[in-house]
Design an enzyme around this catalytic site. Structure first.
Site, PDB file in Angstrom:
ATOM      1  N   HIS A 186       0.825  -1.205   0.000  1.00  0.00           N
ATOM      2  CA  HIS A 186       0.000   0.000   0.000  1.00  0.00           C
ATOM      3  C   HIS A 186       0.862   1.259   0.000  1.00  0.00           C
ATOM      4  CE1 HIS A 186      -3.960  -1.931   1.567  1.00  0.00           C
ATOM      5  NE2 HIS A 186      -3.949  -1.819   0.260  1.00  0.00           N
ATOM      6  N   ARG A 288     -10.610  -1.688 -10.713  1.00  0.00           N
ATOM      7  CA  ARG A 288     -10.681  -2.622  -9.587  1.00  0.00           C
ATOM      8  C   ARG A 288     -12.022  -2.455  -8.877  1.00  0.00           C
ATOM      9  NH1 ARG A 288      -5.565   0.027  -8.652  1.00  0.00           N
ATOM     10  NH2 ARG A 288      -3.768  -1.310  -9.123  1.00  0.00           N
ATOM     11  N   ASN A 438       1.868  -8.544 -10.778  1.00  0.00           N
ATOM     12  CA  ASN A 438       2.115  -8.678  -9.335  1.00  0.00           C
ATOM     13  C   ASN A 438       1.860 -10.109  -8.876  1.00  0.00           C
ATOM     14  OD1 ASN A 438       2.217  -5.926  -9.758  1.00  0.00           O
ATOM     15  ND2 ASN A 438       0.364  -5.468  -8.630  1.00  0.00           N
ATOM     16  N   CYS A 486      -1.482  -4.924 -16.864  1.00  0.00           N
ATOM     17  CA  CYS A 486      -2.106  -3.985 -15.928  1.00  0.00           C
ATOM     18  C   CYS A 486      -1.469  -4.054 -14.548  1.00  0.00           C
ATOM     19  CB  CYS A 486      -3.609  -4.244 -15.815  1.00  0.00           C
ATOM     20  SG  CYS A 486      -4.035  -5.861 -15.128  1.00  0.00           S
TER      21      CYS A 486
END
Length: 556
Positions: A186, A288, A438, A486
């Site tokens: 984050h 998202r 990721n 993405c």
């Protein structure tokens, strides 16, 4: 004497300034017993502190807006978790003070996550921050946080909680460096959104003495301690050249010889749209939608609420492409009404599309809402499923889209190595692929994306990961279909050139990264990108791959 340290650069830019350290952590409350008749009062204190902290997090989120708002609202939900609160009250009933009960209850939950394989390591940092805030309020001491300073500085911390990162003042905090975290934590995501240079996963960062002058290069991950005048001048010149290139670059993404590479934005909801439009995004490559569902973990949002949120994003990109990822629940994004509470390893269990196929009503409502939101709009809507493993998954998703009457392209995310290896099979059922680098890195290397200790394996420059990207792009080309990226890899300007050379047809990233990627692509031909990609894949480590690509693109 100048020394150089190397962490993981996660947010572009150069910062030069004196070190200031984050405030120390809240001390462990004393373990003293209280009389039974004081339990109700202590329980009341605990509830008041929890509600106050939750309200503060929500207020901070409202101030920050965008993706930060969603992150902080999720933290507020952590603070108010009914099971945690029940455990706190139970501990008070048997004699703990409010602050000790909160401390111990959160510690127990933290241990539970650790025993599940620490897939939620990044969320553990969020959990620790919530605990610290509640305990500090109960003890009546200031909450440890960003230091007070009238002069700009470089912030050093073990890790940064979202509540601190979201409201950093870029005029005072020139950049930050953390010991822990990774490219997808984050802190990293919010740093990029703020445009603050940042380096994470730097062991020993806390040992830098207060007041030491450091130069932080958020692009390379280099930290120069006591930089010489020559090094400072070199870094400032580099930063100015990057800034000039950014201001000179505009319009659609393309290589210098005109090969088009659409540059899209990753968004979490309507709040992220203005920054994407301002950055010149050609559309949305990753919407998202799970943030909409996190507002209430007990039930799914109504169809009407979903239609309203989706339409706001779709309206912002007339004639543009908007790629919506259906709900990606599970693992680090648990929802009470969907996610099993007792999975031994959530990362490898029922998550993403698997969850939706187990709850077809939730998927059907979301797809119907998307169909209604797009009605009458001149937008190119594309909808994709997360965590697609094989052709069976892809077919199930495409069938669900058709049954919902969705007039859009259906796609699959490539986040599992099996999907990359069998991409051509999957493309028999769907019309496009989108690489989530990721998670693809996480599953390729068995390396938790939130654990700083294995960040080396989360580096998107790893040649094995590039091989999987190439396999997916080649399969899409053979089928005459598109294959975008993405994941966070697309936000690295140099790597964006390599991805283009591998055959990727579009790149989606946080809005703040779009100008950097656009400017870098515009300096190189497609042939140079292809040579850089081949050079990177011919190496055996992420660092070698980066250097090899850099050498090709710089003409060395």
């Amino acid at each position: 004497m100048e020394t150089t340290l190397r962490g993981v650069g996660v947010s572009h830019g150069v910062a030069i300034g004196e070190v200031r350290h984050m405030g120390t952590a809240v001390l462990e409350p004393p373990a003293k017993q209280i009389p039974t008749d004081e339990a109700p009062r202590e329980q009341g204190r605990a509830r008041q502190a929890v509600e106050a902290v939750a309200a503060d997090l929500i207020a901070r989120g409202n101030l920050a807006g965008g993706e930060a708002q969603h992150v902080l609202e999720a933290q507020a939900m952590m603070a108010q978790d009914p099971e945690l609160m029940a455990d706190v009250e139970r501990r008070i009933t048997v004699g703990s003070t409010a602050e000790r009960a909160v401390y111990d209850a959160f510690a127990a939950y933290r241990a539970l996550l650790a025993n599940a394989g620490e897939y939620l390591a990044g969320r553990v940092a969020d959990l620790d921050d919530v605990r610290n805030r509640i305990v500090a309020r109960l003890l009546g001491v200031p909450m440890p946080g960003v230091p007070d300073s009238d002069e700009p500085y470089v912030l050093i911390a073990r890790d940064l909680a979202p509540a601190d990162t979201a409201l950093l003042d870029p005029t005072l905090v020139l950049g930050f460096v953390t010991e822990e975290g990774g490219p997808t934590s984050h802190s990293a995501i919010l740093a990029r959104a703020l445009g603050v240079p940042a380096v994470v996963a730097l062991p020993g960062a806390g040992e830098l003495a207060e007041g030491t002058v450091v130069a932080v290069d958020g692009s390379t991950g280099d930290i120069f301690v006591d930089p010489s005048p020559e090094k400072r001048a070199e870094l400032i010149k580099t930063a100015e050249e990057r800034k000039a290139a950014l201001s000179a670059s505009s319009g659609p993404g393309a290589t210098s010889d005109g090969h088009k590479v659409p540059l899209l934005a990753n968004v979490g909801g309507p709040g992220d749209v203005p920054a994407a439009v301002e950055a010149g995004a050609e559309g949305v490559g990753l919407f998202r939608t799970e943030f909409l569902f996190l507002d209430d973990s007990k039930k799914a949002p109504s169809e009407a609420k979903q239609v309203e949120a989706y339409r706001k994003v779709l309206e912002a990109f007339p004639e543009g492409r908007v790629v919506v990822r259906v709900l990606d629940a599970g693992a680090d994004k648990p929802l009470d009404f969907l996610t099993p509470a007792d999975e031994p390893n959530p990362a490898l269990g029922v998550r993403g599309l698997r969850t939706l196929l187990d709850h077809p009503d939730v998927l059907r409502t979301q797809l119907t809402a998307l169909a209604k939101a797009a009605e009458g709009l001149p937008v190119y809507l594309e909808v994709m499923a997360p965590m697609v493993a094989d052709r069976t998954d892809a077919k199930a998703f495409a069938d669900a889209c058709r049954e919902a009457g969705l007039q859009a392209k259906f796609g699959a995310m490539v986040e599992i190595p099996s999907a990359a290896l069998r991409a051509r099979s999957i493309l028999q059922e769907v019309e496009f692929l989108s690489l989530g680098t990721n998670d693809l890195a996480q599953y390729t290397f068995a390396a938790d994306r939130q654990v700083g200790a294995v960040s080396r394996l989360q580096d998107p420059w790893q040649p094995a990961l590039l091989d999987l990207v190439a396999a997916s792009a080649e399969a899409a080309k053979a089928e005459g279909k598109s294959c975008g990226v993405c994941g966070e890899a697309a936000a690295d300007p140099l790597l964006a050139c390599v991805l283009t050379g591998l055959g990727v047809t579009s790149l989606s990233m946080g809005a703040a990264s779009i100008p950097y990627v656009r400017a870098t692509l515009a300096k190189h031909t497609l042939a140079q990108c292809e040579r850089a990609a081949a050079a990177a894949r011919a190496t055996d480590s992420a660092e070698e791959a980066r250097l090899a690509a850099q050498a090709v693109l710089s003409g060395e």
